[in-house]
Motif scaffolding. Structure first.
Motif, PDB file in Angstrom:
ATOM      1  N   VAL A 166      14.420  30.670  10.679  1.00 24.74           N
ATOM      2  CA  VAL A 166      12.748  31.304  10.954  1.00 24.74           C
ATOM      3  C   VAL A 166      11.820  29.569  11.093  1.00 24.74           C
ATOM      4  O   VAL A 166      12.072  29.368   9.587  1.00 24.74           O
ATOM      5  CB  VAL A 166      12.419  32.094  10.572  1.00 24.74           C
ATOM      6  N   LEU A 167      11.148  29.098  11.822  1.00 24.30           N
ATOM      7  CA  LEU A 167      10.674  28.058  11.371  1.00 24.30           C
ATOM      8  C   LEU A 167       9.178  27.972  12.388  1.00 24.30           C
ATOM      9  O   LEU A 167       9.376  28.451  13.173  1.00 24.30           O
ATOM     10  CB  LEU A 167      11.445  27.227  11.654  1.00 24.30           C
ATOM     11  N   PRO A 168       8.402  27.513  11.411  1.00 23.28           N
ATOM     12  CA  PRO A 168       7.253  27.143  12.705  1.00 23.28           C
ATOM     13  C   PRO A 168       6.948  26.501  12.926  1.00 23.28           C
ATOM     14  O   PRO A 168       7.834  25.158  13.010  1.00 23.28           O
ATOM     15  CB  PRO A 168       6.016  27.277  11.168  1.00 23.28           C
ATOM     16  N   THR A 186       7.689  34.781  16.992  1.00 17.54           N
ATOM     17  CA  THR A 186       6.369  35.643  16.899  1.00 17.54           C
ATOM     18  C   THR A 186       5.444  35.198  16.600  1.00 17.54           C
ATOM     19  O   THR A 186       5.594  34.109  15.678  1.00 17.54           O
ATOM     20  CB  THR A 186       7.874  36.597  15.541  1.00 17.54           C
ATOM     21  N   VAL A 230      16.135  32.895  21.565  1.00 17.29           N
ATOM     22  CA  VAL A 230      15.158  32.696  20.949  1.00 17.29           C
ATOM     23  C   VAL A 230      14.110  34.256  20.550  1.00 17.29           C
ATOM     24  O   VAL A 230      14.618  34.577  21.274  1.00 17.29           O
ATOM     25  CB  VAL A 230      13.662  31.361  20.504  1.00 17.29           C
ATOM     26  N   CYS A 231      13.572  34.164  18.962  1.00 17.82           N
ATOM     27  CA  CYS A 231      12.641  34.976  18.843  1.00 17.82           C
ATOM     28  C   CYS A 231      11.806  34.391  18.328  1.00 17.82           C
ATOM     29  O   CYS A 231      11.314  33.957  17.375  1.00 17.82           O
ATOM     30  CB  CYS A 231      12.613  35.937  18.011  1.00 17.82           C
ATOM     31  N   HIS A 252       6.604  31.638  14.199  1.00 12.32           N
ATOM     32  CA  HIS A 252       7.282  31.747  13.958  1.00 12.32           C
ATOM     33  C   HIS A 252       8.678  31.489  15.302  1.00 12.32           C
ATOM     34  O   HIS A 252       8.667  33.058  15.303  1.00 12.32           O
ATOM     35  CB  HIS A 252       7.280  32.621  12.797  1.00 12.32           C
ATOM     36  N   VAL A 253       9.308  30.529  14.884  1.00  9.89           N
ATOM     37  CA  VAL A 253      10.852  30.797  15.767  1.00  9.89           C
ATOM     38  C   VAL A 253      11.747  31.062  15.452  1.00  9.89           C
ATOM     39  O   VAL A 253      12.285  30.415  14.286  1.00  9.89           O
ATOM     40  CB  VAL A 253      10.805  29.551  16.940  1.00  9.89           C
ATOM     41  N   GLY A 254      12.631  31.986  15.597  1.00 12.00           N
ATOM     42  CA  GLY A 254      13.339  31.900  14.911  1.00 12.00           C
ATOM     43  C   GLY A 254      14.718  31.749  16.011  1.00 12.00           C
ATOM     44  O   GLY A 254      15.150  31.964  17.140  1.00 12.00           O
ATOM     45  N   PHE A 255      16.084  31.882  15.331  1.00 14.28           N
ATOM     46  CA  PHE A 255      17.198  31.172  16.601  1.00 14.28           C
ATOM     47  C   PHE A 255      18.155  31.463  15.174  1.00 14.28           C
ATOM     48  O   PHE A 255      18.364  31.565  14.177  1.00 14.28           O
ATOM     49  CB  PHE A 255      16.865  29.765  16.590  1.00 14.28           C
TER      50      PHE A 255
END
Lengths: 220, 220
Positions: free
Chosen positions: B50-52, B86, B83-84, B39-42
């Protein structure tokens, strides 16, 4: 909020692959209810943070569970916290004749909005019971409920489900017509969450499984 | 970057449950490599998204795969994107005697930093091959590689692994000593990803499985 779909907004309208995106309320709820956990994104000092958290849906509210020590929940204490909650279920690996069309079959819900800290003890108690029930149906009656100290140490955020979308990829690979005669295998490799054999706590090695745990096993 | 651990930073040092957090490089890599997606957060207009996404780790770089049409990747085109990323693997549901100590056994990696768009075609080609290999080992040789048009339509982000932490919960429930004599069952309900029977594309219903797909089945 009795409509059958969530109204699309600028943020939930995709710029590409529109055919994969939907707003059906029942389908959104089914994905949220099936997932064990969600990924919660929020902004700290202008930068993104994404953490896994337990969640439970109650009607059209999504509740997130954390500790009062967690950074996200401390930040939310004042006037709420802008979050993006994403839940993704992976259903399979999609192998196409071309590398380009390799993909994943999945169902993913994205819910955006401002989450608020739940301050009412009765609401918080009800949510914690729903959280335990979401882990294993029937469990709330088979456990000791929270005392005052535990209730104070637990933080719960409420996100009303308003800006919500569901993205789904399903079915076989979508190879280009020119590639169909290539000598490469193509298809879907299914993935699913499997339930294993319960492992009792050490002190309970010989205790019989309670009915709600046996039902969890049987439904797997 | 040959150290055995990622150096902790302010952002990767927890304020609570410190015993669950580690920085071991090999353990971090194992979680990233096992997961199908991340899961990428920006941040967009000050708000979290947050998108897979599919990912692959190559050494100490984490690559994220997307379309050139995706909002995150367009934003990154100029000077990179904060980005984060997770990745969370769920290993089991933890049922305690008390509702308060209910939990989940999991392994979760959080990687933070600035991701950059990969512009070099040779690097991009190598990453796309690694991505296909990450889906199923041996697959890159069993598929048609990207042509120039497909390469141009694919965007890849590179996040150097620098600020990285791994959080793990494992083992039986951690009930309070006073609760051990309660008449409630406690233990762990294991969860694992199960590999199903491959479903060939409609045109290949009678084709034999290639060796790399059979190996995927056998390793499940």
């Amino acid at each position: 909020m009795s409509a059958d779909t969530y109204p699309p907004t600028d943020r939930t309208t995709p710029t590409r692959l529109r055919e994969r995106v939907g707003y059906d309320r029942a389908a959104v709820h089914a994905v949220l209810d099936e997932a064990t956990l969600c990924h919660v994104g929020f902004v700290v000092d202008g930068r993104p943070v994404v953490l896994p958290q337990l969640h439970v849906r109650v009607g059209d509210d999504l509740y997130l569970h954390g500790s009062t020590g967690a950074r996200s929940l401390r930040t939310a204490a004042d006037d709420g916290l802008e979050v993006c909650v994403t839940v993704t279920l992976v259903d399979g690996l999609v192998l196409a004749r071309s590398a380009f069309h390799h993909s994943v079959n999945y169902r993913s819900v994205v819910a955006q909005g401002r989450a608020a800290l739940v301050r009412d003890d009765a609401e918080k108690t009800a949510v914690l019971e729903a959280l335990v029930e979401a882990v294993v149906p029937g469990r709330a009656a088979g456990t000791r409920g929270p005392d005052r100290r535990e209730l104070a140490a637990t933080a719960v955020l409420r996100l009303p489900l308003r800006e919500v979308s569901l993205k789904v990829r399903t079915g076989p690979p979508g190879d280009d017509p020119d590639d169909l005669d290539l000598p490469h295998w193509a298809g879907v490799l299914p993935l699913a969450v499997h339930r294993g054999t319960p492992r009792p706590a050490p002190e309970l090695a010989d205790a019989p499984l309670p009915a709600h745990v046996q039902a969890w096993v049987d439904a797997g």
